[in-house]
Design an enzyme around this catalytic site. Sequence first.
Site, PDB file in Angstrom:
ATOM      1  N   THR A 128       7.736   7.770  -1.943  1.00  6.57           N
ATOM      2  CA  THR A 128       7.937   6.745  -2.968  1.00  6.57           C
ATOM      3  C   THR A 128       7.726   7.271  -4.383  1.00  6.57           C
ATOM      4  O   THR A 128       6.923   8.181  -4.606  1.00  6.57           O
ATOM      5  CB  THR A 128       6.953   5.577  -2.735  1.00  6.57           C
ATOM      6  OG1 THR A 128       6.934   4.727  -3.879  1.00  6.57           O
ATOM      7  CG2 THR A 128       5.531   6.059  -2.495  1.00  6.57           C
ATOM      8  N   GLU A 130       6.038   5.786  -6.415  1.00  4.78           N
ATOM      9  CA  GLU A 130       4.632   5.504  -6.762  1.00  4.78           C
ATOM     10  C   GLU A 130       3.787   6.784  -6.728  1.00  4.78           C
ATOM     11  O   GLU A 130       2.699   6.821  -7.300  1.00  4.78           O
ATOM     12  CB  GLU A 130       4.044   4.466  -5.803  1.00  4.78           C
ATOM     13  CG  GLU A 130       4.447   3.038  -6.106  1.00  4.78           C
ATOM     14  CD  GLU A 130       3.881   2.520  -7.424  1.00  4.78           C
ATOM     15  OE1 GLU A 130       2.651   2.539  -7.591  1.00  4.78           O
ATOM     16  OE2 GLU A 130       4.666   2.125  -8.288  1.00  4.78           O
ATOM     17  N   TYR A 152      -2.202   2.937  -2.595  1.00  7.17           N
ATOM     18  CA  TYR A 152      -0.894   3.061  -1.920  1.00  7.17           C
ATOM     19  C   TYR A 152      -0.243   4.399  -2.287  1.00  7.17           C
ATOM     20  O   TYR A 152       0.206   5.157  -1.410  1.00  7.17           O
ATOM     21  CB  TYR A 152       0.023   1.897  -2.323  1.00  7.17           C
ATOM     22  CG  TYR A 152       1.452   2.088  -1.881  1.00  7.17           C
ATOM     23  CD1 TYR A 152       1.833   1.861  -0.563  1.00  7.17           C
ATOM     24  CD2 TYR A 152       2.428   2.517  -2.781  1.00  7.17           C
ATOM     25  CE1 TYR A 152       3.147   2.053  -0.148  1.00  7.17           C
ATOM     26  CE2 TYR A 152       3.744   2.712  -2.382  1.00  7.17           C
ATOM     27  CZ  TYR A 152       4.105   2.478  -1.061  1.00  7.17           C
ATOM     28  OH  TYR A 152       5.404   2.680  -0.664  1.00  7.17           O
ATOM     29  N   LYS A 156       0.653   7.598   0.206  1.00  8.83           N
ATOM     30  CA  LYS A 156       2.002   8.133   0.393  1.00  8.83           C
ATOM     31  C   LYS A 156       2.069   9.612   0.012  1.00  8.83           C
ATOM     32  O   LYS A 156       2.810  10.387   0.620  1.00  8.83           O
ATOM     33  CB  LYS A 156       3.010   7.316  -0.420  1.00  8.83           C
ATOM     34  CG  LYS A 156       3.304   5.954   0.180  1.00  8.83           C
ATOM     35  CD  LYS A 156       4.112   6.093   1.472  1.00  8.83           C
ATOM     36  CE  LYS A 156       4.520   4.765   2.056  1.00  8.83           C
ATOM     37  NZ  LYS A 156       5.399   4.877   3.211  1.00  8.83           N
TER      38      LYS A 156
HETATM   39  P1  NAP Z   1       8.333  -3.667   4.248  1.00  2.50           P
HETATM   40  O1  NAP Z   1       9.458  -4.651   4.142  1.00  2.50           O
HETATM   41  O2  NAP Z   1       6.976  -4.034   3.758  1.00  2.50           O
HETATM   42  O3  NAP Z   1       8.226  -3.265   5.805  1.00  2.50           O
HETATM   43  C1  NAP Z   1       7.088  -2.586   6.295  1.00  2.50           C
HETATM   44  C2  NAP Z   1       7.256  -2.385   7.800  1.00  2.50           C
HETATM   45  O4  NAP Z   1       6.109  -1.674   8.287  1.00  2.50           O
HETATM   46  C3  NAP Z   1       7.335  -3.690   8.611  1.00  2.50           C
HETATM   47  O5  NAP Z   1       8.251  -3.527   9.651  1.00  2.50           O
HETATM   48  C4  NAP Z   1       5.916  -3.821   9.180  1.00  2.50           C
HETATM   49  O6  NAP Z   1       5.847  -4.515  10.400  1.00  2.50           O
HETATM   50  C5  NAP Z   1       5.603  -2.351   9.435  1.00  2.50           C
HETATM   51  N1  NAP Z   1       4.162  -2.117   9.546  1.00  2.50           N
HETATM   52  C6  NAP Z   1       3.217  -2.319   8.599  1.00  2.50           C
HETATM   53  N2  NAP Z   1       2.003  -1.991   9.066  1.00  2.50           N
HETATM   54  C7  NAP Z   1       2.190  -1.574  10.347  1.00  2.50           C
HETATM   55  C8  NAP Z   1       1.322  -1.109  11.364  1.00  2.50           C
HETATM   56  N3  NAP Z   1       0.002  -1.010  11.140  1.00  2.50           N
HETATM   57  N4  NAP Z   1       1.841  -0.767  12.560  1.00  2.50           N
HETATM   58  C9  NAP Z   1       3.186  -0.873  12.789  1.00  2.50           C
HETATM   59  N5  NAP Z   1       4.063  -1.307  11.875  1.00  2.50           N
HETATM   60  C10 NAP Z   1       3.565  -1.650  10.661  1.00  2.50           C
HETATM   61  O7  NAP Z   1       8.718  -2.310   3.534  1.00  2.50           O
HETATM   62  P2  NAP Z   1      10.156  -1.771   3.018  1.00  2.50           P
HETATM   63  O8  NAP Z   1      10.405  -2.277   1.651  1.00  2.50           O
HETATM   64  O9  NAP Z   1      11.158  -1.966   4.082  1.00  2.50           O
HETATM   65  O10 NAP Z   1       9.830  -0.213   2.861  1.00  2.50           O
HETATM   66  C11 NAP Z   1       9.965   0.679   3.959  1.00  2.50           C
HETATM   67  C12 NAP Z   1       9.113   1.915   3.690  1.00  2.50           C
HETATM   68  O11 NAP Z   1       9.540   2.540   2.497  1.00  2.50           O
HETATM   69  C13 NAP Z   1       7.622   1.644   3.513  1.00  2.50           C
HETATM   70  O12 NAP Z   1       6.918   2.749   4.040  1.00  2.50           O
HETATM   71  C14 NAP Z   1       7.446   1.617   1.997  1.00  2.50           C
HETATM   72  O13 NAP Z   1       6.124   1.977   1.660  1.00  2.50           O
HETATM   73  C15 NAP Z   1       8.460   2.652   1.579  1.00  2.50           C
HETATM   74  N6  NAP Z   1       9.065   2.480   0.256  1.00  2.50           N
HETATM   75  C16 NAP Z   1       9.613   1.295  -0.112  1.00  2.50           C
HETATM   76  C17 NAP Z   1      10.223   1.184  -1.343  1.00  2.50           C
HETATM   77  C18 NAP Z   1      10.886  -0.095  -1.773  1.00  2.50           C
HETATM   78  O14 NAP Z   1      11.146  -0.247  -2.979  1.00  2.50           O
HETATM   79  N7  NAP Z   1      11.207  -1.002  -0.859  1.00  2.50           N
HETATM   80  C19 NAP Z   1      10.295   2.302  -2.206  1.00  2.50           C
HETATM   81  C20 NAP Z   1       9.733   3.498  -1.780  1.00  2.50           C
HETATM   82  C21 NAP Z   1       9.136   3.600  -0.537  1.00  2.50           C
HETATM   83  P3  NAP Z   1       5.475  -6.098  10.496  1.00  2.50           P
HETATM   84  O15 NAP Z   1       6.793  -6.818  10.374  1.00  2.50           O
HETATM   85  O16 NAP Z   1       4.854  -6.223  11.841  1.00  2.50           O
HETATM   86  O17 NAP Z   1       4.532  -6.398   9.362  1.00  2.50           O
HETATM   87  O1  F7E Z   2       5.937  -4.614  -8.689  1.00  5.78           O
HETATM   88  C1  F7E Z   2       4.904  -5.948 -11.948  1.00  5.78           C
HETATM   89  C2  F7E Z   2       3.953  -5.002 -11.234  1.00  5.78           C
HETATM   90  O2  F7E Z   2       5.187  -5.332  -6.428  1.00  5.78           O
HETATM   91  C3  F7E Z   2       6.834  -4.132  -9.652  1.00  5.78           C
HETATM   92  C4  F7E Z   2       6.988  -1.269  -3.266  1.00  5.78           C
HETATM   93  O3  F7E Z   2       8.162  -1.397  -2.509  1.00  5.78           O
HETATM   94  O4  F7E Z   2       8.164  -0.169  -5.054  1.00  5.78           O
HETATM   95  C5  F7E Z   2       7.337  -1.284  -4.756  1.00  5.78           C
HETATM   96  O5  F7E Z   2       6.129  -1.227  -5.489  1.00  5.78           O
HETATM   97  C6  F7E Z   2       6.243  -4.280 -11.048  1.00  5.78           C
HETATM   98  C7  F7E Z   2       4.813  -3.742 -11.182  1.00  5.78           C
HETATM   99  O6  F7E Z   2       6.705  -3.299  -6.717  1.00  5.78           O
HETATM  100  C8  F7E Z   2       4.017  -9.293 -10.931  1.00  5.78           C
HETATM  101  O7  F7E Z   2       2.732  -4.858 -11.975  1.00  5.78           O
HETATM  102  C9  F7E Z   2       4.365  -8.249 -12.785  1.00  5.78           C
HETATM  103  O8  F7E Z   2       4.715  -3.060 -12.397  1.00  5.78           O
HETATM  104  O9  F7E Z   2       7.625  -5.525  -7.036  1.00  5.78           O
HETATM  105  P1  F7E Z   2       6.360  -4.780  -7.156  1.00  5.78           P
HETATM  106  P2  F7E Z   2       5.947  -1.905  -6.929  1.00  5.78           P
HETATM  107  O10 F7E Z   2       4.504  -2.080  -7.141  1.00  5.78           O
HETATM  108  O11 F7E Z   2       6.710  -1.151  -7.950  1.00  5.78           O
HETATM  109  C10 F7E Z   2       7.553   1.106  -4.798  1.00  5.78           C
HETATM  110  C11 F7E Z   2       8.551   2.179  -5.173  1.00  5.78           C
HETATM  111  C12 F7E Z   2       7.018   1.220  -3.424  1.00  5.78           C
HETATM  112  O12 F7E Z   2       6.988   2.302  -2.836  1.00  5.78           O
HETATM  113  C13 F7E Z   2       6.283   0.029  -2.889  1.00  5.78           C
HETATM  114  O13 F7E Z   2       6.206   0.082  -1.466  1.00  5.78           O
HETATM  115  O14 F7E Z   2       6.164  -5.673 -11.348  1.00  5.78           O
HETATM  116  N1  F7E Z   2       4.558  -7.354 -11.791  1.00  5.78           N
HETATM  117  N2  F7E Z   2       4.015  -9.434 -12.298  1.00  5.78           N
HETATM  118  C14 F7E Z   2       4.360  -7.982 -10.627  1.00  5.78           C
HETATM  119  N3  F7E Z   2       4.456  -7.534  -9.352  1.00  5.78           N
HETATM  120  C15 F7E Z   2       4.210  -8.427  -8.367  1.00  5.78           C
HETATM  121  N4  F7E Z   2       4.324  -8.012  -7.081  1.00  5.78           N
HETATM  122  N5  F7E Z   2       3.852  -9.722  -8.614  1.00  5.78           N
HETATM  123  C16 F7E Z   2       3.724 -10.213  -9.887  1.00  5.78           C
HETATM  124  O15 F7E Z   2       3.406 -11.381 -10.090  1.00  5.78           O
END
Ligand code: NAP
Ligand code: F7E
Length: 324
Positions: A128, A130, A152, A156
């Site tokens: 990520t 992050e 987090y 990662k």
């Molecule tokens: P998500 O919607 O939060 O999905 C997370 C998945 O992980 C769900 O299927 C959840 O299962 C499973 N999980 C969580 N804890 C678990 C555990 N202890 N054992 C087994 N399964 C578990 O995340 P996403 O947005 O699809 O992201 C997929 C991956 O990419 C994650 O690793 C995230 O950190 C990474 N990532 C996401 C982004 C983004 O912007 N979306 C960017 C960079 C990296 P349940 O349904 O049972 O909760």
């Molecule tokens: O926040 C700001 C917050 O929670 C984005 C995950 O998929 O992407 C995601 O992480 C921004 C941040 O995503 C609220 O402070 C303001 O600056 O949607 P977010 P994230 O933290 O960037 C990365 C790449 C991952 O890997 C992660 O798994 O929005 N913000 N106000 C807020 N964010 C939330 N959630 N809620 C608020 O009320």
Amino acid sequence: MPKTALITGITGQDGSYLAEHLLAQGYEVHGIVRRVALEDPSHRLVRIAPFIDRIHLHSATLENYPSLCEAMRVVKPDEVYHLAAQSFVAESFDDSFSTLSTNINGTHFILSALKAYAPEARMYFAGTSEMFGKVVESPQRETTPFRPRSPYGISKLAGYELVRNYREAYGLFACSGILFNHESPRRGYEFVTRKVTSHAAKIKLGKADRLELGNLDALRDWGHAKDYVVAMHLMLLQDQPDDYVIATGKPHSVRDMVKLAFDRVGLDWEKYVVINPRFVRPAEVDVLKGDPSKAKAQLGWTATTTFEQLVHEMVDSDLAALSR
Ligand code: NAP
Ligand code: F7E
């Protein structure tokens, strides 16, 4: 013989899009799910419900090493996509112990199970942006040093280093994608984009009257999850394992995103948005902007969805769902 893929996190946003993509490519798709998900399919399996009859589910969790070994042994996958994680950054401050334990040990368990039961398989790890945290250069690329700002991000980064170490020490074909934020109508409601689009729709329909947010100044490089899962697949089709930044290269502020979403429903966002310090993080990642040129040159991958198209699609989807 079709190729076989095993996806951890198949019930999540990315897992569901990736499963659909691989099915369309003729793969046999397997996923691990938690027991609670199997017990409560109407809630936890909604994203995969439309194609659940075409995939194979195995009960396992990231905390349970034998369960992951068993899934790996039974499926004998050609490709493993390790997407499961505690993925919400804000929660990682509230419960750093679980986040670090699940995300780091879970990735270590997957790598170890892979080495033991499917050493020829190719593996993708969900890294990520992050990990860049307090960025030391912009845009961020594969060579940019990491300075994570949350438990987090730290978890990662540990996973990313474990992947690199297993690749170098044991010759596994293991890749890390350094994916910047990607969203969709399947995004969880607590992430800022979905929180905003669902509230814009609710307010428009008279089902809510305000939206509480934290830091509106943060800049994120938002793309569409459907585009990003294609990049995960492409990484595993290369001759050599490698790590890639996947991003649009175009950052926008949270404020810009809020305005775009509320404009879509014809409302003035400033009348409804209230700042609540509860949603401000103890340490913030101020700006993320990725440089996807390596992915473009080596994978032939580029993002196809604009920021405006993404936000509009999410608002329209929330409006349609809430109107039904
Ligand atoms: P998500 O919607 O939060 O999905 C997370 C998945 O992980 C769900 O299927 C959840 O299962 C499973 N999980 C969580 N804890 C678990 C555990 N202890 N054992 C087994 N399964 C578990 O995340 P996403 O947005 O699809 O992201 C997929 C991956 O990419 C994650 O690793 C995230 O950190 C990474 N990532 C996401 C982004 C983004 O912007 N979306 C960017 C960079 C990296 P349940 O349904 O049972 O909760
Ligand atoms: O926040 C700001 C917050 O929670 C984005 C995950 O998929 O992407 C995601 O992480 C921004 C941040 O995503 C609220 O402070 C303001 O600056 O949607 P977010 P994230 O933290 O960037 C990365 C790449 C991952 O890997 C992660 O798994 O929005 N913000 N106000 C807020 N964010 C939330 N959630 N809620 C608020 O009320």
